[in-house]
Design an enzyme around this catalytic site. Structure first.
Site, PDB file in Angstrom:
ATOM      1  N   CYS A   1     -10.883  -9.090   5.255  1.00  0.00           N
ATOM      2  CA  CYS A   1     -10.864  -7.642   5.495  1.00  0.00           C
ATOM      3  C   CYS A   1     -12.167  -7.183   6.154  1.00  0.00           C
ATOM      4  O   CYS A   1     -12.183  -6.161   6.845  1.00  0.00           O
ATOM      5  CB  CYS A   1     -10.663  -6.882   4.185  1.00  0.00           C
TER       6      CYS A   1
ATOM      7  N   ASP B   1       8.971  -9.628  -9.341  1.00  0.00           N
ATOM      8  CA  ASP B   1       8.718  -8.258  -9.794  1.00  0.00           C
ATOM      9  C   ASP B   1       9.666  -7.893 -10.932  1.00  0.00           C
ATOM     10  O   ASP B   1      10.189  -6.785 -10.984  1.00  0.00           O
ATOM     11  CB  ASP B   1       8.887  -7.283  -8.629  1.00  0.00           C
TER      12      ASP B   1
ATOM     13  N   CYS C   1      -0.737   7.260  -6.583  1.00  0.00           N
ATOM     14  CA  CYS C   1      -0.040   6.533  -5.514  1.00  0.00           C
ATOM     15  C   CYS C   1       1.340   7.133  -5.266  1.00  0.00           C
ATOM     16  O   CYS C   1       2.121   7.343  -6.204  1.00  0.00           O
ATOM     17  CB  CYS C   1       0.078   5.066  -5.903  1.00  0.00           C
TER      18      CYS C   1
END
Length: 358
Positions: free
Chosen positions: A196, A142, A222
């Site tokens: 899923c 990241d 978000c």
């Protein structure tokens, strides 16, 4: 076994010793992911994350980011603290029903993962050099224009869940990702199929409805983006939806059925730091800048400054104020009033909004 297979077998063994739960390998041709990534940018879903645009397609072209890259080794590191209880999902969701309690995202309760993951990836590189000889490489977590989730899913770390995060049948989604770009060829590992099904729990639970389609998140809505990446005011229409989240949000993960298989870490760095867990909003709002810097030293919360810390808590206090009884409302209002004349216009604005909630 050929050299590549033998190497991966040995690399996995070393990686486990360093706290990584899984290792995969991806090629560098991510061209099929470019159209979706470019459309996401064109729709403005990245908000103020301007570096997403600045870096252009280096994110989808590893060999342009690090010339000479031939393969990408991907790594997964679980971060649930060592003493995590089996019913941790229920416990975390219960925090949301206590408006006076501050909720900090699970990953942010320990040390800053960027340094931990990259440091251990570098140690892994040192071991790999013993195996293959000197090689060109660069480690990431990241920390650069890397299409982490795409590389992870292509290399079999998991599939992209409807919340857009990487999901594994044996590890859920509670893990950090890391990558090593290398200049020698390794046989790619096989991706896994998605599991899923018809479940939409993560989409349904999102307080701000930021998951606008399966696998597509509008960062501008978000809570993680709003409390961490966003440097300015939080949009007024979203503030009431944020509840008592003050740094990040795990709602789409705590509701996910696959996270009953989430793994705990072996690394002490990710253990919870008590000043951040189960604390009252009014206590954290009282931290001056010196206290904030001291209590968040070495942790990811340092990514936001004291000003944004107060901004986030002011919103949570306003949300708590709407639900408080008269006695508790007096405590909350007194805390907010203490910052009403703060030197920061950003803090003053959010305090004024909070006070107006009752």
């Amino acid at each position: 076994m050929n050299d590549s297979s033998q190497w991966i077998h040995q690399i996995r063994a070393w990686a486990h010793e360093l706290g990584f739960s899984h290792i995969g390998v991806s090629g560098v041709d991510l061209s099929s992911a470019e159209p979706q990534f470019l459309q996401w940018l064109a729709n403005g879903y990245h908000g103020d994350l301007h570096y997403m645009e600045r870096h252009g397609l280096k994110r989808t072209r590893p060999a342009e980011l690090v010339p000479g890259t031939v393969s990408v080794i991907t790594a997964r590191m679980p971060y649930l603290p060592r003493d995590t209880a089996p019913d941790w999902q229920e416990r975390e969701r219960a925090r949301l029903s206590r408006p006076d309690e501050a909720v900090v995202s699970l990953y942010a309760r320990g040390r800053d993962y960027h340094k931990v993951v990259r440091g251990r990836l570098q140690k892994l590189c040192d071991r790999i050099e013993e195996l293959v000889g000197p090689f060109g490489h660069r480690v990431f977590s990241d920390s650069a224009p890397v299409l982490e989730k795409e590389l992870a899913s292509r290399s079999g770390q998991g599939w992209r869940g409807k919340h857009s995060l990487v999901l594994s049948r044996d590890a859920g989604s509670m893990f950090f990702l890391g990558e090593i770009y290398v200049d020698f060829a390794l046989e790619p590992t096989e991706p896994v199929s998605a599991h899923c099904g018809t479940c939409t729990a993560c989409i349904d639970v999102c307080p701000t409805q930021a998951i606008i389609a399966p696998g597509v998140v509008d960062a501008r809505r978000c809570i993680s983006y709003l409390t961490i990446e966003n440097h300015g005011p939080i949009p007024e229409e979203l503030r009431p939806l944020m509840g008592n989240h003050i740094y990040g949000c795990d709602d789409c993960q705590t509701i996910c059925p696959w996270n009953k298989y989430a793994q705990t870490t072996e690394i002490p760095d990710f253990d919870e730091r008590s000043p951040l867990v189960g604390r009252q909003l009014v206590d954290l709002f009282a931290w001056d800048e010196e206290t904030f810097l001291k209590r968040t030293e070495g942790g990811p919360i340092r990514r936001i400054n004291h000003e944004r810390w107060l901004r986030n808590i002011a919103v949570a206090l306003g949300n708590a104020l709407r639900e408080a009884d008269d006695e508790q409302a007096q405590v909350l209002r007194a805390a907010l009033q203490s910052r009403a004349d703060h030197e920061s216009p950003l803090v003053r604005e959010h305090v004024a909004w909070a006070l107006a909630q009752r």
